[in-house]
Design a protein around this motif. Structure first.
Motif, PDB file in Angstrom:
ATOM      1  N   VAL A  95       0.760  -1.164   0.035  1.00 20.29           N
ATOM      2  CA  VAL A  95       0.116   0.255   0.134  1.00 20.29           C
ATOM      3  C   VAL A  95       0.958   1.304   0.118  1.00 20.29           C
ATOM      4  O   VAL A  95       0.486   1.958  -0.637  1.00 20.29           O
ATOM      5  CB  VAL A  95      -1.150   0.144   1.021  1.00 20.29           C
ATOM      6  N   ASP A 115      -6.026   7.776  -9.381  1.00 21.59           N
ATOM      7  CA  ASP A 115      -7.156   7.291  -8.873  1.00 21.59           C
ATOM      8  C   ASP A 115      -6.968   5.619  -8.894  1.00 21.59           C
ATOM      9  O   ASP A 115      -7.464   4.824  -8.200  1.00 21.59           O
ATOM     10  CB  ASP A 115      -8.423   7.461  -9.609  1.00 21.59           C
ATOM     11  N   LEU A 118      -4.713   4.313  -6.237  1.00 26.22           N
ATOM     12  CA  LEU A 118      -5.408   4.442  -4.977  1.00 26.22           C
ATOM     13  C   LEU A 118      -6.451   3.198  -4.665  1.00 26.22           C
ATOM     14  O   LEU A 118      -6.609   2.790  -3.833  1.00 26.22           O
ATOM     15  CB  LEU A 118      -6.112   5.794  -4.713  1.00 26.22           C
ATOM     16  N   SER A 119      -7.214   2.801  -6.108  1.00 26.89           N
ATOM     17  CA  SER A 119      -8.399   2.008  -5.951  1.00 26.89           C
ATOM     18  C   SER A 119      -7.729   0.562  -5.759  1.00 26.89           C
ATOM     19  O   SER A 119      -8.036  -0.346  -5.270  1.00 26.89           O
ATOM     20  CB  SER A 119      -8.834   1.907  -7.394  1.00 26.89           C
ATOM     21  N   GLU A 122      -6.767   0.412  -2.187  1.00 25.63           N
ATOM     22  CA  GLU A 122      -7.990  -0.080  -1.385  1.00 25.63           C
ATOM     23  C   GLU A 122      -8.388  -1.428  -1.564  1.00 25.63           C
ATOM     24  O   GLU A 122      -8.932  -1.799  -0.546  1.00 25.63           O
ATOM     25  CB  GLU A 122      -9.283   0.920  -2.003  1.00 25.63           C
ATOM     26  N   ASP A 123      -8.338  -1.891  -2.447  1.00 24.65           N
ATOM     27  CA  ASP A 123      -8.543  -3.384  -2.800  1.00 24.65           C
ATOM     28  C   ASP A 123      -7.887  -4.130  -1.840  1.00 24.65           C
ATOM     29  O   ASP A 123      -8.198  -5.288  -1.245  1.00 24.65           O
ATOM     30  CB  ASP A 123      -8.142  -3.674  -4.225  1.00 24.65           C
ATOM     31  N   LEU A 125      -6.330  -2.956   0.870  1.00 25.95           N
ATOM     32  CA  LEU A 125      -6.843  -3.142   2.264  1.00 25.95           C
ATOM     33  C   LEU A 125      -8.082  -3.912   2.791  1.00 25.95           C
ATOM     34  O   LEU A 125      -8.154  -4.176   3.610  1.00 25.95           O
ATOM     35  CB  LEU A 125      -7.009  -1.667   2.381  1.00 25.95           C
ATOM     36  N   ASN A 126      -9.028  -3.742   1.694  1.00 28.90           N
ATOM     37  CA  ASN A 126     -10.325  -4.443   1.908  1.00 28.90           C
ATOM     38  C   ASN A 126     -10.062  -6.115   2.113  1.00 28.90           C
ATOM     39  O   ASN A 126     -10.901  -6.769   2.827  1.00 28.90           O
ATOM     40  CB  ASN A 126     -11.074  -4.212   0.555  1.00 28.90           C
ATOM     41  N   ALA A 135      -3.876   2.992   5.620  1.00 24.62           N
ATOM     42  CA  ALA A 135      -5.188   3.411   5.223  1.00 24.62           C
ATOM     43  C   ALA A 135      -5.447   4.897   5.324  1.00 24.62           C
ATOM     44  O   ALA A 135      -6.146   5.536   4.391  1.00 24.62           O
ATOM     45  CB  ALA A 135      -6.428   2.633   6.019  1.00 24.62           C
ATOM     46  N   VAL A 138      -3.887   6.534   2.284  1.00 26.08           N
ATOM     47  CA  VAL A 138      -4.832   6.895   1.059  1.00 26.08           C
ATOM     48  C   VAL A 138      -5.693   7.756   1.246  1.00 26.08           C
ATOM     49  O   VAL A 138      -5.992   8.350   0.090  1.00 26.08           O
ATOM     50  CB  VAL A 138      -5.685   5.184   1.023  1.00 26.08           C
ATOM     51  N   TRP A 139      -6.359   8.240   2.239  1.00 34.65           N
ATOM     52  CA  TRP A 139      -7.439   9.447   2.370  1.00 34.65           C
ATOM     53  C   TRP A 139      -6.361  10.360   2.358  1.00 34.65           C
ATOM     54  O   TRP A 139      -7.081  11.529   1.531  1.00 34.65           O
ATOM     55  CB  TRP A 139      -7.732   9.170   3.958  1.00 34.65           C
ATOM     56  N   ARG A 142      -6.135  10.741  -1.603  1.00 34.96           N
ATOM     57  CA  ARG A 142      -7.286  10.931  -2.022  1.00 34.96           C
ATOM     58  C   ARG A 142      -7.770  12.459  -1.974  1.00 34.96           C
ATOM     59  O   ARG A 142      -8.190  13.065  -3.173  1.00 34.96           O
ATOM     60  CB  ARG A 142      -8.455  10.075  -1.383  1.00 34.96           C
TER      61      ARG A 142
END
Length: 249
Positions: A95, A115, A118-119, A122-123, A125-126, A135, A138-139, A142
């Motif tokens: 990440v 974008d 970052l997606s 996020e994948d 991290l999910n 995390a 990422v914010w 963003r």
């Protein structure tokens, strides 16, 4: 042979990486670069990845985006992405690298690429929840991508999420950085009064804790808003940072 995602990370190397991170946070760029570069030859690829991401972050702070993207690319290669299940520290490495590459894309206005990166982060991290530090990054990015587009509402939304998330951290640095990002988002959104108040508050708190790069960034926002004396403060902070090895491009 163990894969990079199964290797046990040497706590001594982690401590060395943490020390380099702390040095960079305080504006001791020479020490931070030295510490990060010393880990390029660490036997653990995860340590090599984290240290390369740190180099990328330091270079980006100093305006050297092309050099930063090279180090972030190395970080991604070393991180273990695509080579099986990720151990917890490998998740952080993946990440960190993706977020770093996304941040590198902002300078040349490649926001769609940012974008997408970052997606991907996020994948990851999910699929691997619980990694609060990355995390939060990422914010931050963003919000920065939205600011680069001039999208004040989206920037405020992401920055506010970062501030909320940072409250769970024991780290003053992460909380202050999140407040700085929100301050910048307010500037982009046109709320100059709140941005001015925030910038002064962030600078005072960052200086009190010796976090010179964050204090410098906050003073730059104050200068952009026309605050009396802000240019002098920013200049003094820049001189201090230069004396510690931080040469702005």
């Amino acid at each position: 042979m163990p894969t990079s995602s199964a290797r046990s990370t040497d706590p001594t190397s982690v401590a060395a990486w943490s020390g380099a991170v702390e040095a960079g946070a305080r504006g001791w760029y020479s020490a931070a670069f030295t510490g990060a570069r010393a880990l390029r030859s660490d036997p653990d690829p995860i340590v090599r990845s984290l240290s390369s991401s740190l180099e990328g972050s330091l270079l980006r702070q100093l305006g050297r985006h092309d050099a930063a993207s090279v180090r972030d690319g190395v970080a991604l290669r070393e991180s273990g992405l695509g080579r099986g299940a990720l151990q917890p520290r490998a998740v952080d490495a993946v990440v960190d690298a993706l977020v770093g590459l996304a941040a590198d894309s902002i300078g040349p206005h490649r926001t769609s690429r940012a974008d997408a990166l970052l997606s991907r982060a996020e994948d990851v991290l999910n699929q691997n929840p619980g990694h609060r530090r990355v995390a939060l990054r990422v914010w931050w990015v963003r919000a920065e991508v939205a600011m680069a587009r001039g999208d004040g509402p989206s920037a405020l939304s992401a920055a506010s999420r970062a501030v909320d998330a940072s409250q769970a951290f024991a780290s003053d640095r992460h909380r202050i950085k999140s407040r700085l990002v929100l301050c910048a988002a307010r500037l982009v959104a046109g709320d100059h009064g709140a941005a001015a108040v925030d910038a002064r508050s962030v600078r005072v708190d960052a200086e009190a804790l010796g976090l010179l790069p964050l204090a410098w960034a906050a003073s730059s926002i104050s200068e952009a808003l026309g605050e009396t004396g802000a240019a002098t403060v920013r200049g003094a902070l820049e001189v201090a940072i230069r004396s510690r090895g931080g040469v702005f491009s």
